[in-house]
Design a protein around this motif. Structure first.
Motif, PDB file in Angstrom:
ATOM      1  N   GLN A  12      -3.759  76.064  31.262  1.00  0.00           N
ATOM      2  CA  GLN A  12      -3.733  74.739  30.644  1.00  0.00           C
ATOM      3  C   GLN A  12      -3.223  74.835  29.215  1.00  0.00           C
ATOM      4  N   VAL A  22      -6.999  68.456  26.994  1.00  0.00           N
ATOM      5  CA  VAL A  22      -6.909  67.490  28.089  1.00  0.00           C
ATOM      6  C   VAL A  22      -8.311  67.140  28.561  1.00  0.00           C
ATOM      7  N   LEU A  23      -8.636  65.857  28.485  1.00  0.00           N
ATOM      8  CA  LEU A  23      -9.984  65.446  28.882  1.00  0.00           C
ATOM      9  C   LEU A  23      -9.991  65.071  30.360  1.00  0.00           C
ATOM     10  N   ASP A  24      -9.868  66.088  31.213  1.00  0.00           N
ATOM     11  CA  ASP A  24      -9.941  65.841  32.653  1.00  0.00           C
ATOM     12  C   ASP A  24     -11.362  66.160  33.129  1.00  0.00           C
ATOM     13  N   VAL A  25     -11.596  66.027  34.436  1.00  0.00           N
ATOM     14  CA  VAL A  25     -12.970  66.203  34.921  1.00  0.00           C
ATOM     15  C   VAL A  25     -13.515  67.613  34.693  1.00  0.00           C
ATOM     16  N   THR A  27     -12.831  69.543  32.145  1.00  0.00           N
ATOM     17  CA  THR A  27     -13.249  69.607  30.746  1.00  0.00           C
ATOM     18  C   THR A  27     -14.567  68.839  30.585  1.00  0.00           C
ATOM     19  N   CYS A  43     -14.044  57.174  28.727  1.00  0.00           N
ATOM     20  CA  CYS A  43     -13.074  57.158  29.839  1.00  0.00           C
ATOM     21  C   CYS A  43     -13.162  55.823  30.565  1.00  0.00           C
ATOM     22  N   ILE A  90      -8.538  57.640  24.715  1.00  0.00           N
ATOM     23  CA  ILE A  90      -8.026  58.894  25.284  1.00  0.00           C
ATOM     24  C   ILE A  90      -6.543  58.704  25.524  1.00  0.00           C
ATOM     25  N   GLU A  91      -5.766  59.585  24.942  1.00  0.00           N
ATOM     26  CA  GLU A  91      -4.316  59.438  25.089  1.00  0.00           C
ATOM     27  C   GLU A  91      -3.907  59.926  26.469  1.00  0.00           C
ATOM     28  N   ARG A  92      -3.456  58.963  27.293  1.00  0.00           N
ATOM     29  CA  ARG A  92      -3.056  59.338  28.653  1.00  0.00           C
ATOM     30  C   ARG A  92      -1.552  59.297  28.842  1.00  0.00           C
ATOM     31  N   GLU A  93      -0.846  58.643  27.930  1.00  0.00           N
ATOM     32  CA  GLU A  93       0.602  58.517  28.111  1.00  0.00           C
ATOM     33  C   GLU A  93       1.303  59.830  27.811  1.00  0.00           C
ATOM     34  N   GLU A  94       2.454  60.025  28.457  1.00  0.00           N
ATOM     35  CA  GLU A  94       3.247  61.229  28.221  1.00  0.00           C
ATOM     36  C   GLU A  94       3.696  61.275  26.775  1.00  0.00           C
ATOM     37  N   GLU A  98       7.282  66.214  24.918  1.00  0.00           N
ATOM     38  CA  GLU A  98       7.028  67.260  25.919  1.00  0.00           C
ATOM     39  C   GLU A  98       8.120  67.304  26.985  1.00  0.00           C
TER      40      GLU A  98
END
Lengths: 106, 258
Positions: A12, A22-25, A27, A43, A90-94, A98
């Motif tokens: 990651q 990255v604040l995924d499950v 994390t 979230c 939470i920043e989710r946009e690309e 990158e």
């Protein structure tokens, strides 16, 4: 379970201080209980003030403000000011950077 | 406001899909507005059970940000429900789509979590559905944990196998409790003689519950009739007098009051 979290962390993106951003499950699972509650609530709310988070968690606004700022420092949450209010999200946009080749990055 | 129910298990083959389909149909037959979503992207199966051969949009498309969730929902109320509404959102069963879903990165999973969380607004508040049922993939995978975090209630289905029981216990301690989820346990495919003996039944329930205070919603007997149909029958509609349906009916009421 812990092994699963470790495996998922492999490869990651890690920020300069070694903390994943990255604040995924996975994390969320690895966060301490008090921060997980705040992070999961954010979230759900998507964009919220500390007061709005506190309404959901039934904890004091000042406590939530502290936890949210901790999550900001950890790189999981962004903060923006609108007038006198601070909003957390939470920043989710690309990040367009990158998608670019290294020499194209700003 | 309605409820999002995730049906999950530690191992595969516990009967999650059978329970999801029949429970959703049962709620629709009670006059409720229900959407059943296939979130098992590694082994999609609702399209085969519900005999829907194509879909303009899949749940995959919604999670990829290609379309609104409402575009993925197919209305099967006329053919599959006596009253109410029965909508279904399918996972794309093509090998290419399955491969694509297994290769998603963590950032995508984070966005998918956001999209699943927003179903509470789009399906429960705006579309006024009473129930959204997630049929999840087994074990600890991104898609299933995302579903659990987004759900209001988690129903965990376990078999009687010791490896299943131990795995389920671990998930209770290290997953559902960490996310403070309302969780109910269902033990499926229990042998009749075990259910008939008070002590054996209590012992088996105790084995699964361990030291947890979670409600044991139902212990469902192992019915050969279910195996015999090969998954082509929706028992709630085809055999409403079957003891399995009676058990489900009791279970549905318990879940309503959870």
């Amino acid at each position: 379970m812990e092994v699963m979290i470790e495996i998922s962390k492999h490869g990651q993106h890690v920020s300069q201080d070694g903390i994943p951003d990255v604040l995924d499950v996975m994390t969320l699972l690895s966060l301490p209980d008090h921060l997980r509650k705040t992070a999961v609530t954010l979230c759900k709310l998507d964009h919220a003030t500390a007061e709005q988070v506190a309404e959901q968690t039934k904890r004091a606004r000042a406590v939530e403000s502290g936890y949210l700022n901790q999550l900001v420092l950890m790189g999981y949450v962004k903060k923006e000011r609108r007038g006198r209010k601070a909003y957390f999200y939470i920043e989710r946009e690309e990040n367009p950077d990158e998608m670019k080749e290294p020499w194209e990055k700003s | 406001m309605g409820k999002i129910i995730a049906i999950h298990s530690y191992k595969g083959g516990t009967g999650k899909t059978l329970l999801s389909v029949n429970l959703s149909t049962l709620y629709a037959n009670r006059g409720k507005r229900v959407a059943l979503l296939d979130l098992d992207f590694r082994a999609p199966s609702l399209q085969a059970i519900l005999k829907v051969h194509n879909s303009d949009y899949w749940i995959n498309d919604y999670l990829n940000g290609v379309c609104d969730v409402k575009k993925t929902l197919i209305d099967l109320s006329e053919t599959h429900a006596k009253r109410g509404r029965f909508l279904v959102g399918l996972a794309n069963p093509s090998t290419e789509a399955i491969r694509e879903m297994t290769a998603k990165d963590r950032k995508w999973e984070m966005k998918a979590l956001g999209r699943l969380l927003s179903l509470k607004t789009s399906l429960l508040s705006e579309a006024s559905l009473d129930y959204v049922v997630f049929d999840t993939s087994p074990g600890l995978q991104y898609s299933s944990i995302n579903a659990i975090v987004s759900a209001d209630v988690v129903l965990v289905v376990s078999g009687t196998d010791i490896s299943d029981i131990k795995g389920t216990q671990r998930m209770i301690d290290e997953l559902y409790e960490l996310f403070e989820k309302k969780t109910g346990l269902i033990m499926n495919k229990v042998l009749f003689d075990v259910l008939e003996s008070k002590t054996q039944r209590a012992d088996l329930a105790k084995k699964l519950l361990n030291s947890n205070n979670l409600p044991m919603i139902e212990m469902i007997p192992c019915f050969c009739d279910i195996l015999r149909t090969g998954g082509v029958s929706i028992f709630v509609n085809d055999s409403p007098e079957h003891p399995f349906v009676k058990t489900l009916d009791r279970m549905a009421t318990t879940i309503e009051n959870l």
